[in-house]
Design an enzyme around this catalytic site. Sequence first.
Site, mmCIF file in Angstrom:
data_model
loop_
_atom_site.group_PDB
_atom_site.id
_atom_site.type_symbol
_atom_site.label_atom_id
_atom_site.label_comp_id
_atom_site.label_asym_id
_atom_site.label_seq_id
_atom_site.Cartn_x
_atom_site.Cartn_y
_atom_site.Cartn_z
ATOM 1 N N THR B 223 0.836 -1.201 0.000
ATOM 2 C CA THR B 223 0.000 0.000 0.000
ATOM 3 C C THR B 223 0.874 1.256 0.000
ATOM 4 O OG1 THR B 223 -1.615 -1.196 1.298
ATOM 5 C CG2 THR B 223 -1.725 1.191 1.444
ATOM 6 N N ARG B 251 -12.579 -9.083 -2.335
ATOM 7 C CA ARG B 251 -12.079 -8.784 -0.994
ATOM 8 C C ARG B 251 -11.784 -7.290 -0.863
ATOM 9 N NH1 ARG B 251 -6.590 -6.860 0.845
ATOM 10 N NH2 ARG B 251 -6.481 -7.438 3.022
ATOM 11 N N ASP B 254 -8.192 -2.778 4.229
ATOM 12 C CA ASP B 254 -8.388 -1.605 5.088
ATOM 13 C C ASP B 254 -8.193 -0.283 4.345
ATOM 14 O OD1 ASP B 254 -5.608 -2.286 4.901
ATOM 15 O OD2 ASP B 254 -5.204 -0.860 6.511
ATOM 16 N N THR B 274 -0.650 0.782 6.501
ATOM 17 C CA THR B 274 -0.218 -0.237 5.548
ATOM 18 C C THR B 274 0.023 -1.509 6.309
ATOM 19 O OG1 THR B 274 1.629 -1.011 4.213
ATOM 20 C CG2 THR B 274 2.097 0.787 5.733
ATOM 21 N N GLY B 275 -0.732 -2.527 5.993
ATOM 22 C CA GLY B 275 -0.492 -3.768 6.721
ATOM 23 C C GLY B 275 -1.502 -4.803 6.326
ATOM 24 N N GLY B 277 -4.591 -6.064 6.072
ATOM 25 C CA GLY B 277 -5.816 -5.278 6.103
ATOM 26 C C GLY B 277 -6.902 -5.802 7.020
#
Lengths: 363, 363
Positions: B223, B251, B254, B274-275, B277
């Site tokens: 992201t 899907r 986040d 960023t991770g 989600g």
Amino acid sequence: MKIFKFFPIFLFFIVFSCVSSTKNEYLEGQNLPKFAIAIHGGAGTILKTQMSDSLEAAYIEILSKAVTAGHDILSTGGSALDAVGVSINILEDSPLFNAGKGAVFTHDQTNELDASIMDGATLNAGAVAGVMHIKNPIDLARSVMDNSPHVFMYGEGAEAFAKDQGFNMVEQDYFYTQARYDHLMRVKATEEQNSTLFEKEMLPNNPAEMFFDPILKASKYGTVGCVALDQNGNLAAGTSTGGMTNKQFGRIGDAPVIGAGTYANNQSCAVSATGWGEYFIRGVVAHDISAMMQYGGFDLEQSTSTVIDKKIPELGGDGGVIAMDKHGNISMRFNTPGMYRAQIDTNGLLKVGIYKSDTLLTK
Amino acid sequence: MKIFKFFPIFLFFIVFSCVSSTKNEYLEGQNLPKFAIAIHGGAGTILKTQMSDSLEAAYIEILSKAVTAGHDILSTGGSALDAVGVSINILEDSPLFNAGKGAVFTHDQTNELDASIMDGATLNAGAVAGVMHIKNPIDLARSVMDNSPHVFMYGEGAEAFAKDQGFNMVEQDYFYTQARYDHLMRVKATEEQNSTLFEKEMLPNNPAEMFFDPILKASKYGTVGCVALDQNGNLAAGTSTGGMTNKQFGRIGDAPVIGAGTYANNQSCAVSATGWGEYFIRGVVAHDISAMMQYGGFDLEQSTSTVIDKKIPELGGDGGVIAMDKHGNISMRFNTPGMYRAQIDTNGLLKVGIYKSDTLLTK
């Protein structure tokens, strides 16, 4: 319709408060596990003067049935998550609410449904948006939570997952109700009439104002939702909706957005929202109520009141929430003329309400 | 690759702190309007031992370029919202990041992009998810915010709106990069190899565990995002992504979820996440950081640290955030081995970082 028609019904109303807040009390001399449940069937311009006796009775009956079904799960030791699902299923299956059967129509005359569910014990969550062939979207949200690595799924992708999970697909016809279709036609007619004004004057400054039209405004709501506390002390929340009449294809409201329409956390509360979704997303309403309790030391009623009576109106939106804290206290807060709602509190008392003024009917 | 290759680069690194927190200081003897900007290009398993000199240099160059472009907007009195858009556009147009050109592939070998943007002054927000023909999804998110009555739009509906707004559509081919395609193939091969294990053992208990596979894990991130404070004291945040390699069709992560991947509020902070989600949605990460500051009295670094170092790992997830408070203080917090990132603080100092240990390069 004439007002005298409603006097007999008034006799059965026991007004608890303008906006209900049932403070939990320990059962005398006992320390039994507490459990409670509350549901809503949407907030909006719900006026007694526009409601027939029979329709009012029908709402009261289905709200009572739905909240009782969830309560039965809790009373036999079932989970808050299961109770939320069962209560919402009954509301989804009723054409009286904008969720499941009876969902409103999009601009393109389709029905697109959204739902989400959250477990306050684990912060697990599941959400679906834009599904068109799922009879009970809350069940699919639960399945996304339990059986997929994802939390939030949309449209055909969500439905492909549903098929894998053995869900029966229904045709779009299943969701059709004449009342909702007629509603769309009225909204579209109004939109067309006002389109010049919308395009030339309102859009550049505040596009959301196109929804201030009273016909559109009355049609925005109808989400259903449930919050529950089970005997293990776990909270859960769920929300299911057909969205907004005449919404653009692909619009996602607050109902499937974890933190906006639905949030549950055993450390604070469970919340299900119903209102003008755009404002509830921007306000991150459900999580904001939880955060005010968790970090700010506010109680449940202070938190719902601040968000619904102050923050959301300041943004320009309206709607309501039902919320429950870890003690089973219930808050039903809305800034609209009415909100379909029912609760069975920790003392087992069933109350049902529709309008703002007369609030809750004890059955 | 051998470690000695990197010693020359080390000479240019000035380590500021393990996880950077640049405390803002007033310019001596002056009270000029402060402004600052920070960007990220994704957190994840970014290891120096797996990075070539030339690739590292390319990342540093593009991160510097992107953050400088946004800073130029701010320095000439432009808005934080515009700065966020311009910086993210540069990251979207680079094939090095999982956003716009270079987006990862879904399980069905398509590219589905998500983005969101939020204005801390008004709490206005716009978000799009599942778009497949939009070169710069952050621009469409901005347009949803500015020109539609909705906040959050998905897929074909969002693209129909984009066409109305005069956006040029690009073919799916535009997003193709060989590296991302090869990545999908590797992930799929691993998935197939392990499918029996996934289906029979892992799914019933914790379906999210299928993503603990190291190949999948390394692919989850990428992201891009930006937070900025402009000379009018307004905060803004934006996030854009191609999502997760091999994600199921439909899907939503986040990044497009206001409150999870993006949040901005002049009363507290601006955040872009960023991770992984799913965990960031469940944690309502961006709003949680804001709420800890607003209600709990925590400062920016305490809030990002609590959420990223404690809450998200406790849920089982990982990733990072960039965040900025109303004074222009910057926090870049991540619990992964690396996060592509850059900032120009209120003193005009440009810093770029990739790995956790050596953190920030001052240019």
